[in-house]
Structure formats: structure tokens, C-alpha cells
Design a protein around this motif. Structure first.
Motif, PDB file in Angstrom:
ATOM      1  N   SER A  19       0.826  -1.206   0.000  1.00 43.80           N
ATOM      2  CA  SER A  19       0.000   0.000   0.000  1.00 43.80           C
ATOM      3  C   SER A  19       0.862   1.258   0.000  1.00 43.80           C
ATOM      4  O   SER A  19       1.997   1.245   0.492  1.00 43.80           O
ATOM      5  CB  SER A  19      -0.902   0.022   1.240  1.00 43.80           C
ATOM      6  OG  SER A  19      -1.797  -1.066   1.248  1.00 43.80           O
ATOM      7  N   LYS A  31       0.083   5.799   0.197  1.00 44.85           N
ATOM      8  CA  LYS A  31      -0.891   6.887   0.226  1.00 44.85           C
ATOM      9  C   LYS A  31      -0.235   8.121  -0.367  1.00 44.85           C
ATOM     10  O   LYS A  31       0.743   8.644   0.177  1.00 44.85           O
ATOM     11  CB  LYS A  31      -1.363   7.180   1.651  1.00 44.85           C
ATOM     12  CG  LYS A  31      -2.498   8.203   1.698  1.00 44.85           C
ATOM     13  CD  LYS A  31      -3.074   8.324   3.100  1.00 44.85           C
ATOM     14  CE  LYS A  31      -4.291   9.247   3.119  1.00 44.85           C
ATOM     15  NZ  LYS A  31      -4.909   9.311   4.473  1.00 44.85           N
ATOM     16  N   SER A  36      -0.262  12.092  -1.557  1.00 45.42           N
ATOM     17  CA  SER A  36      -0.836  13.361  -1.137  1.00 45.42           C
ATOM     18  C   SER A  36      -0.557  14.413  -2.198  1.00 45.42           C
ATOM     19  O   SER A  36       0.441  14.337  -2.911  1.00 45.42           O
ATOM     20  CB  SER A  36      -0.232  13.819   0.201  1.00 45.42           C
ATOM     21  OG  SER A  36      -0.479  12.892   1.221  1.00 45.42           O
ATOM     22  N   THR A  85      -8.647   4.682  -3.339  1.00 43.81           N
ATOM     23  CA  THR A  85      -9.664   5.562  -2.785  1.00 43.81           C
ATOM     24  C   THR A  85      -9.171   7.006  -2.805  1.00 43.81           C
ATOM     25  O   THR A  85      -8.104   7.305  -2.260  1.00 43.81           O
ATOM     26  CB  THR A  85     -10.008   5.176  -1.343  1.00 43.81           C
ATOM     27  OG1 THR A  85     -10.419   3.806  -1.294  1.00 43.81           O
ATOM     28  CG2 THR A  85     -11.140   6.045  -0.809  1.00 43.81           C
ATOM     29  N   SER A 145      -9.711  10.972  -1.707  1.00 46.75           N
ATOM     30  CA  SER A 145     -10.352  11.744  -0.649  1.00 46.75           C
ATOM     31  C   SER A 145      -9.684  13.115  -0.588  1.00 46.75           C
ATOM     32  O   SER A 145      -8.636  13.333  -1.198  1.00 46.75           O
ATOM     33  CB  SER A 145     -10.253  11.036   0.701  1.00 46.75           C
ATOM     34  OG  SER A 145      -8.897  10.871   1.097  1.00 46.75           O
ATOM     35  N   TYR A 193      -5.850  13.256  -1.456  1.00 49.84           N
ATOM     36  CA  TYR A 193      -5.183  11.992  -1.154  1.00 49.84           C
ATOM     37  C   TYR A 193      -5.590  10.910  -2.157  1.00 49.84           C
ATOM     38  O   TYR A 193      -6.659  10.965  -2.765  1.00 49.84           O
ATOM     39  CB  TYR A 193      -5.537  11.513   0.251  1.00 49.84           C
ATOM     40  CG  TYR A 193      -5.191  12.482   1.343  1.00 49.84           C
ATOM     41  CD1 TYR A 193      -6.159  13.289   1.931  1.00 49.84           C
ATOM     42  CD2 TYR A 193      -3.874  12.595   1.802  1.00 49.84           C
ATOM     43  CE1 TYR A 193      -5.836  14.186   2.928  1.00 49.84           C
ATOM     44  CE2 TYR A 193      -3.553  13.487   2.812  1.00 49.84           C
ATOM     45  CZ  TYR A 193      -4.532  14.276   3.370  1.00 49.84           C
ATOM     46  OH  TYR A 193      -4.197  15.167   4.359  1.00 49.84           O
ATOM     47  N   GLN A 199      -5.378   6.799  -1.572  1.00 47.47           N
ATOM     48  CA  GLN A 199      -4.987   5.592  -0.849  1.00 47.47           C
ATOM     49  C   GLN A 199      -4.944   4.448  -1.851  1.00 47.47           C
ATOM     50  O   GLN A 199      -5.937   4.181  -2.533  1.00 47.47           O
ATOM     51  CB  GLN A 199      -5.983   5.288   0.264  1.00 47.47           C
ATOM     52  CG  GLN A 199      -5.689   4.000   1.024  1.00 47.47           C
ATOM     53  CD  GLN A 199      -4.394   4.058   1.811  1.00 47.47           C
ATOM     54  OE1 GLN A 199      -4.111   5.052   2.474  1.00 47.47           O
ATOM     55  NE2 GLN A 199      -3.600   3.003   1.726  1.00 47.47           N
ATOM     56  N   ASP A 225      -4.143   0.429  -2.341  1.00 49.81           N
ATOM     57  CA  ASP A 225      -3.976  -0.873  -1.692  1.00 49.81           C
ATOM     58  C   ASP A 225      -3.887  -1.978  -2.735  1.00 49.81           C
ATOM     59  O   ASP A 225      -4.251  -1.780  -3.894  1.00 49.81           O
ATOM     60  CB  ASP A 225      -5.154  -1.136  -0.751  1.00 49.81           C
ATOM     61  CG  ASP A 225      -5.270  -0.100   0.343  1.00 49.81           C
ATOM     62  OD1 ASP A 225      -6.389   0.381   0.592  1.00 49.81           O
ATOM     63  OD2 ASP A 225      -4.230   0.246   0.954  1.00 49.81           O
TER      64      ASP A 225
END
Length: 127
Positions: free
Chosen positions: A17, A19, A21, A68, A70, A79, A81, A83
């Protein structure tokens, strides 16, 4: 002029994973619709995900619930995400922004031509 700065990319193992930004140099972040695009080696740039002015999200068909999008309007940050990463997710990931819009189809919401501003990208490598 809107400046977008991506971060969070790197090298990760298959199934891992990350994340991402993207911080925007704007005073009112929720006045903008935002998106993520990517371009793999020898590939055309493609839409990954977008979130419009009403927080409606759109995803590329390849996402399949693994990614995802967001936003945190108080931090003017977007963001992504990521996975269950696969080798085919290896690409430069770009953040994009446009002045507020809503109601576009998913296909239109993932077209780069509908975004006026683009960051320099952050590299994601999955192996």
C-alpha cells in the motif's frame, strides 16, 4: 495560478500500500474539483480518480476498489490511498485541479482536458 505538489510515492512490493498526497496552493480548496492521473512507461496518461465540487467520486475501470480518493479541505490536500498494488500500477502519478464543477459523467470526470492545472508528479514503482 494553482500550484500542486505531490508526495508519497516510492517503491513497494506487490500487494503493498501507498498513500499519495497533493497539496494545493489555494485559499479555498473546496472551490476546486480534483483528480489523479497516471502515466506508465510507454503508456498514455490515464485518469485514475476524481472528486468533484460535490464530493462525487469517479474511478477508472482498472481501480476495482483498490484505490480511494479523498480530500481534506482544511489542509488543502488531496489523497489517493492505494492498496493491493500490482506491477501494472507502476507509473508517474499526477495531481490535477480545476475550478469547481459537478455533474459530469465518470468518463468526462476522468479526462485530463477537464482540468486546468497539473502537478509535476510522484513516481510509484511496484515490484
Amino acid at each position: 495560478h494553482v500550484q500542486l505538489v505531490e508526495s508519497g510515492g516510492g517503491s513497494v512490493e506487490i500487494g503493498g500500500s501507498l498513500k499519495l498526497s497533493c497539496t494545493a496552493s489555494v485559499a479555498i480548496f473546496d472551490a476546486y474539483s480534483m483528480g489523479w492521473f497516471r502515466q506508465g512507461p510507454g503508456e498514455q496518461r490515464e485518469g485514475v480518480a476524481s472528486i468533484d465540487g460535490n464530493d462525487r467520486t469517479s474511478y477508472g475501470d482498472f481501480v476495482k476498489d483498490r484505490l480511494t480518493i479523498s480530500r481534506d479541505n482544511t489542509k488543502t490536500t488531496l489523497y489517493l490511498q492505494m492498496d493491493s498494488l500490482k506491477p501494472e500500477d507502476t507509473a508517474m502519478y499526477y495531481c490535477a485541479a480545476d475550478k469547481w464543477w459537478s455533474g459530469k459523467s465518470s468518463a468526462q470526470a476522468l479526462k485530463l482536458l477537464n482540468f486546468a492545472y497539473l502537478g509535476r508528479g510522484t513516481q510509484v514503482t511496484v515490484s
